[in-house]
Write a protein that holds these residues in place. Structure first.
Motif, PDB file in Angstrom:
ATOM      1  N   UNK A 248       2.550   3.250  -1.229  1.00  0.00           N
ATOM      2  CA  UNK A 248       3.275   2.787  -2.368  1.00  0.00           C
ATOM      3  C   UNK A 248       3.371   1.299  -2.303  1.00  0.00           C
ATOM      4  N   UNK A 249       3.550   0.648  -3.393  1.00  0.00           N
ATOM      5  CA  UNK A 249       3.875  -0.770  -3.351  1.00  0.00           C
ATOM      6  C   UNK A 249       5.270  -0.924  -2.813  1.00  0.00           C
ATOM      7  N   UNK A 250       5.595  -2.123  -2.462  1.00  0.00           N
ATOM      8  CA  UNK A 250       6.889  -2.368  -1.863  1.00  0.00           C
ATOM      9  C   UNK A 250       7.910  -2.737  -2.920  1.00  0.00           C
TER      10      UNK A 250
ATOM     11  N   UNK B 299      -3.428   3.857   3.171  1.00  0.00           N
ATOM     12  CA  UNK B 299      -3.764   4.995   2.342  1.00  0.00           C
ATOM     13  C   UNK B 299      -3.043   5.003   1.025  1.00  0.00           C
ATOM     14  N   UNK B 300      -3.045   6.179   0.393  1.00  0.00           N
ATOM     15  CA  UNK B 300      -2.483   6.327  -0.928  1.00  0.00           C
ATOM     16  C   UNK B 300      -0.985   6.614  -0.842  1.00  0.00           C
ATOM     17  N   UNK B 301      -0.425   7.020  -1.985  1.00  0.00           N
ATOM     18  CA  UNK B 301       1.009   7.251  -2.074  1.00  0.00           C
ATOM     19  C   UNK B 301       1.505   8.199  -0.992  1.00  0.00           C
ATOM     20  N   UNK B 302       2.531   7.782  -0.263  1.00  0.00           N
ATOM     21  CA  UNK B 302       3.315   8.601   0.656  1.00  0.00           C
ATOM     22  C   UNK B 302       2.500   9.219   1.787  1.00  0.00           C
TER      23      UNK B 302
ATOM     24  N   UNK C  70      -4.120  -6.449   0.805  1.00  0.00           N
ATOM     25  CA  UNK C  70      -4.343  -5.435   1.831  1.00  0.00           C
ATOM     26  C   UNK C  70      -3.406  -5.671   2.998  1.00  0.00           C
ATOM     27  N   UNK C  71      -2.839  -4.585   3.529  1.00  0.00           N
ATOM     28  CA  UNK C  71      -2.003  -4.649   4.716  1.00  0.00           C
ATOM     29  C   UNK C  71      -2.713  -4.062   5.935  1.00  0.00           C
ATOM     30  N   UNK C  72      -3.897  -3.510   5.743  1.00  0.00           N
ATOM     31  CA  UNK C  72      -4.697  -2.972   6.836  1.00  0.00           C
ATOM     32  C   UNK C  72      -6.170  -3.120   6.457  1.00  0.00           C
TER      33      UNK C  72
ATOM     34  N   UNK D 250      -3.826  -1.945  -1.641  1.00  0.00           N
ATOM     35  CA  UNK D 250      -2.518  -1.440  -2.059  1.00  0.00           C
ATOM     36  C   UNK D 250      -2.536  -1.150  -3.556  1.00  0.00           C
ATOM     37  N   UNK D 251      -1.615  -0.305  -4.055  1.00  0.00           N
ATOM     38  CA  UNK D 251      -1.585  -0.019  -5.484  1.00  0.00           C
ATOM     39  C   UNK D 251      -1.412  -1.276  -6.320  1.00  0.00           C
ATOM     40  N   UNK D 252      -2.059  -1.287  -7.481  1.00  0.00           N
ATOM     41  CA  UNK D 252      -1.906  -2.390  -8.417  1.00  0.00           C
ATOM     42  C   UNK D 252      -0.652  -2.208  -9.260  1.00  0.00           C
TER      43      UNK D 252
END
Length: 621
Positions: A12-14, A88-91, A601-603, A608-610
């Motif tokens: 998720x985005x932050x 990865x993706x959401x959650x 990107x964090x990894x 990350x989601x737009x």
């Protein structure tokens, strides 16, 4: 790390919740500030915030309700001293860095009992739905003398929904981009000597394609998630001196990721395999509290939890099963705590035992571990000063006995300015993966031992609050997570500055973190930790409307790119939102995350989601 073991994927985005901190976070959207809240995690005894030396943040129920379809780790990302990472993706799975220390160096408690994976040494924050949480306390700084092994960076404690006086009912429904959906309901009450709480929630999203084109293991699909969760709590007041309670938490989910099985009987790769993770978290807690005298209280707690991590694979072309992996941890813990009040001081004596058992498709040389600990602490409270002295002895069934200690103190320099400081030691044994995972583990690894120091100033005058904390944590024999190599030492040091100001219906909060964790003697940076993070949040209330904006700026970070390293660029993310109170018990909320559609990107290899939108309707009675 190999395929089956809790892949950091996520999500998720932050959403940065509006708030400020001076040892405690302020509620989002300019909620009224509780001037003297109490904290449990910092001393293991309910203590007013004004008497604490430790650096603590509180996330209350009001903040959690503002978060939309977020995970707990998204909310934690808003706190000073906390950085997070997603692959990865959401959650799906994620990681947290508390003052530069990794997830395996920060422990997670739920209702006072430790949970997590014995194979990774980490935990599944993304498996905890916000609807099922009443309150979160985050203790920054070494806490091994109080909580035992692995509390190098600090402690995160989650309290699930609790019984309330009278009858309280709530429900929420929400929807958003990328197929986001959310539904939840809860019931809490008190009738005579009985109190109860019951709640359930369901969340899902279609997800996004989280890997960058050209990245290793790329599969151009949308990796979605689905979670169902349930919590229940009951307590009974036997008489004026005795209270018994029981709590149950269950979170059952699934999420997609890019990967191939190992072993690989169908010769698949990430582009030809459908990979799905099935995480599950179960916890049961029984507690008996007794006031033997006006000065002596004891609490006996039994906790049982299961951290389940199962990955399954199919061939995309025809749906043929291609194998599965399993990494499950069953944990039981017994805690007996006695607190004796001596005037304004408190003496606490704590005895505990924990047993971890691993059930896995991977054959571990050792698959269980028992830890026994005995701790004593003395909290002193004078007119202008206070302090905490803690000593602990632990015995690990694999690594023998070890001792830890901590000293902390605070002194009022003036009615509005306070000086605080602490020093102490830490201990952390290698996880089962670090010791025994095929092709990765090293059975010759030894425990990591640390010495931590911090010094801070806290200021509060009217509606102005500010703080500055310097910290340094030297960890001998530091085990690098990505390579499983034991360095001579890691130095986790930095500074955290916070400022919180309100003008009537308008609130402003600013925090800045400088973190520079390094490996010695190479002087390499610890992976995935940015050296500079600036957070700014502003909110305003006007009649039935509340609006807010949140900005986070982060410098670059390094990540692994075998056989070397890669630099991930810095980024800035802007979130905005509003809430409208339709009726006293009915509110509609709108969150627009990543307003500028920033790509970051964090990894390494993941994005990350737009820009994404989430709208929810919340009812409370």
């Amino acid at each position: 790390m190999a395929i089956g073991e809790r892949r950091a994927h996520a999500a998720r985005v932050y959403p940065l919740i509006v708030g400020g901190w001076l040892g405690v976070s302020v509620s989002a959207l300019a909620q009224p500030v509780q001037m003297d809240p109490v904290v449990v995690t910092a001393t293991r005894v309910t203590t007013p915030l004004t008497e604490l030396v430790a650096d603590v943040s509180i996330i209350d129920r009001a903040q959690l309700e503002q978060a939309g379809l977020q995970s707990l780790i998204d909310v934690l990302a808003n706190l000073p001293g906390v950085q997070v990472t997603f692959n990865g993706s959401y959650r799906s799975n994620s990681g947290v860095f508390l003052r530069g220390a990794s997830s395996s160096q920060t422990i997670l408690l739920i209702n006072g009992v430790r949970v997590g994976s014995a194979t990774t040494g980490s935990y599944s924050l993304e498996s905890l739905p916000l609807d099922r949480i009443e309150r979160v306390e985050v203790l920054r700084g070494a806490a091994a003398a109080l909580y035992g092994p692995d509390a190098v960076g600090g402690v995160i404690q989650v309290f699930t929904r609790e019984p309330q006086d009278g009858l309280t009912r709530s429900a929420s429904v929400g929807a958003g981009t990328d197929g986001q959906r959310k539904l939840g309901a809860s019931l809490q009450g008190q009738s005579g000597d009985w109190g109860y709480s019951l709640g359930a929630s369901h969340e899902r999203a279609k997800g996004i394609n989280v890997k960058l084109p050209g990245a290793s293991g790329f599969n151009a699909d949308a990796d979605g998630f689905e979670y169902s969760s349930l919590d229940a709590s009951v307590r009974y007041r036997v008489n004026a001196r005795h209270l018994v309670s029981a709590q149950v938490l269950l979170s059952d989910g699934e999420y997609g990721f890019d990967g191939a099985p190992f072993p690989n009987p169908l010769s698949l790769n990430a582009a030809t395999a459908r990979a799905v993770a099935y995480p599950r978290l179960e916890q049961q807690v029984l507690k008996w509290s007794a006031d033997w005298t006006a000065e002596w209280t004891s609490t006996l707690t039994y906790g049982h939890s299961r951290d389940v991590s199962v990955n399954r694979y199919w061939r995309i072309a025809d749906g043929a099963a291609a194998g599965q992996s399993r990494f499950n941890t069953t944990r039981s813990q017994l805690i007996w705590q006695n607190d004796v009040r001596l005037g304004r001081d408190t003496l606490s004596v704590i005895a505990e035992q924990r047993k971890d058992e691993v059930d896995s498709t991977t054959n571990y040389t050792v698959s269980s571990r028992t830890l026994r600990g005995l701790a004593a602490s003395y909290a002193m409270n004078g007119q202008d000063w206070n302090g905490l002295v803690t000593a602990r002895h632990d015995r690990n069934s694999q690594f023998g006995s070890f001792n830890t200690w901590a000293l902390s103190a605070g002194y009022k320099l003036s009615p509005s300015l306070r000086l605080v400081g602490s020093t102490g030691t830490t201990f952390q044994a290698p996880s089962f993966n670090q010791l025994y995972f095929p092709g990765f583990g090293n059975p010759d690894l030894t425990p990591q031992k640390g010495r931590a120091h911090e010094l801070g100033l806290r200021y509060q005058q009217g509606s102005t609050r500010a703080s500055a904390v310097l910290y340094r944590n030297r960890v001998q024999g530091f085990i690098t997570p990505s390579t499983n190599v034991q360095s001579n030492q890691a130095v986790l040091e930095g500074v955290t500055l916070t400022w919180d100001q309100s003008w009537g219906a308008t609130a402003l909060s600013v925090s800045y973190d400088h973190a520079d964790p390094r490996l010695k003697p190479s002087n390499d940076r610890v992976l995935r930790v940015a050296r500079h993070v600036l957070r700014t949040q502003v909110s305003h209330r006007q009649g039935a409307w509340q609006s807010y904006a949140e900005l986070r700026l982060s410098s670059d970070r390094e990540d692994a790119q075998f056989p070397g390293r890669v630099t991930l660029p810095g980024y800035g993310v802007l979130n905005v939102g509003a809430a409208y109170q339709i009726r006293p018990n009915l509110t509609v909320q709108v969150r627009l995350n990543n307003l500028t559609d920033k790509a970051y990107s964090l990894a390494n290899g993941y994005t990350m989601p737009g820009r994404n939108l989430f709208v929810s309707l919340n009812w409370n009675d």
